[in-house]
Design an enzyme around this catalytic site. Sequence first.
Site, PDB file in Angstrom:
ATOM      1  N   HIS A  69       0.838  -1.194   0.000  1.00  0.00           N
ATOM      2  CA  HIS A  69       0.000   0.000   0.000  1.00  0.00           C
ATOM      3  C   HIS A  69       0.883   1.258   0.000  1.00  0.00           C
ATOM      4  O   HIS A  69       1.770   1.384   0.844  1.00  0.00           O
ATOM      5  CB  HIS A  69      -0.893   0.033   1.242  1.00  0.00           C
ATOM      6  CG  HIS A  69      -1.699  -1.212   1.450  1.00  0.00           C
ATOM      7  ND1 HIS A  69      -2.099  -1.634   2.697  1.00  0.00           N
ATOM      8  CD2 HIS A  69      -2.168  -2.136   0.572  1.00  0.00           C
ATOM      9  CE1 HIS A  69      -2.791  -2.756   2.585  1.00  0.00           C
ATOM     10  NE2 HIS A  69      -2.843  -3.092   1.304  1.00  0.00           N
ATOM     11  N   TYR A  99       3.060   2.448  13.547  1.00  0.00           N
ATOM     12  CA  TYR A  99       3.469   3.476  12.594  1.00  0.00           C
ATOM     13  C   TYR A  99       2.822   4.821  12.899  1.00  0.00           C
ATOM     14  O   TYR A  99       1.659   4.914  13.259  1.00  0.00           O
ATOM     15  CB  TYR A  99       3.226   3.066  11.143  1.00  0.00           C
ATOM     16  CG  TYR A  99       1.871   2.517  10.800  1.00  0.00           C
ATOM     17  CD1 TYR A  99       0.942   3.282  10.118  1.00  0.00           C
ATOM     18  CD2 TYR A  99       1.525   1.200  11.111  1.00  0.00           C
ATOM     19  CE1 TYR A  99      -0.301   2.767   9.773  1.00  0.00           C
ATOM     20  CE2 TYR A  99       0.296   0.673  10.775  1.00  0.00           C
ATOM     21  CZ  TYR A  99      -0.620   1.476  10.101  1.00  0.00           C
ATOM     22  OH  TYR A  99      -1.854   0.962   9.769  1.00  0.00           O
TER      23      TYR A  99
END
Length: 473
Positions: A69, A132
């Site tokens: 992605h 993240y």
Amino acid sequence: MPVSPQLAVRETPIPGLLLVDLPVHGDNRGWFKENWQRRAMTALGLPDFGPVQNNVSFNATAGTTRGIHAEPWDKFISVVAGRAFGAWVDLREGQGFGRLFTAELDPATAVFVPRGVGNAFQTLEDNTVYSYLVNEHWSPEAEYTLLNLADETVAVPWPLPLDSAGPHRAEVSEKDRGHPRLAGVVPVPPRRTLVLGADGQLGRALRAVYDGEAAVEFAGRDSFDLASPEAFGSRNWSDYETVINAAAFTAVDDAETAEGRRAAWKINAAAVVRLARTAVEHRLALVHVSSDYVFDGGSSLHDETAPWSPLGVYGQSKAAGEAAVGVVPRHYIVRSSWVVGEGRNFVRTMASLAARGMKPSVVNDQTGRLTFAQDLAAGIRHLLDSKAPYGSYNLSNSGPAQSWAEIAADVFELCGRPRSDVTGVSSAQYFKDKQAAPRPSNSMLDLGRIEATGFFPPPAAGRLKEYVSRLAD
């Protein structure tokens, strides 16, 4: 876990994709690390990317595979527990499209993933926790660029093959299995540059400097009214990297009237505050064009550190705009003087008077240098392209100081008329019984700082000759 190496930032074959060595301090109780340390990491070259959201992915079994992605934002990725095989593919426009880089991530290794680079991982241990930081809030409207995990061209060497079976197999979602192969992926375009005030003298010169550049967008007042709050809400600012503000209220004499004062402050100050706030919120580089009118002319040569001392409303409003832009981390304030481009300006007016046989009286006690819009535009592009240090830069053409009367005489001479047709008069004489703004007596700008970046503005005299020659064609 033993103590890991010192904090370090390492480049990879994919531009902008950075591996980070994180010091991990461990003993019999466990371990501790600083997962994100802005000051230390940016000092080592990590972008100051402004994270706004922290996401955590828990993966119960080894072989869990996610991606590939490329989200429309930057990410800082680390492993909180366990280990993961990371794979990154450059999906941005350019020669690097399709380039692969892989590395193993554990608590001592993190990675910075820039916008447009596809991210994927496969866990190597059960109960791997993957964290993240991102610099945009997640939105269901966000457009992702996706690549199939099994793409044959990129050929990611997954530790567990994606088609494996048995207890040690890759776990892949049906959604990820359905992503397109590389041949069907539309490359991620670069973030754009937006030029405001694109129909003015400088705006037209910027159109010429960036002619054919698909990533540069031009907006005149009809498509982006800087004074309108609604205009700011109409843009998806995550699509932009840089804004060049060439819009301004420049009618210095009108600015001394009640109506003009309001207009000058609305466009040159209040709107610029809104633009600066937008730049801070969306991490944009902001180029703002200012003026010698922020000074009173009391110095023989103004450098970038000279304090503001504006004499009139126009200069005051421009100084206020500079103050607002100065808080933007990535900013260039470009001060110019006596701009000449395509549109109404002093040189064009003098050439018209010469052609009609007129003998004008022109002020001879205000000195400075002309700034030709083509060179102002080229200087702005140079600052951006060369990634010059952020801050303020003076930018006019080079050459000796001249008065307006001397420049007018040069124009007359270039038009085939005698210099003596121009009569020099004092400012007090010229503006007697006229409503006029106070003007700096000396507008000379020190060019040392921009010349130190490798940009050397050509002499004003040569540009003036070229300009007048074009008017005669």
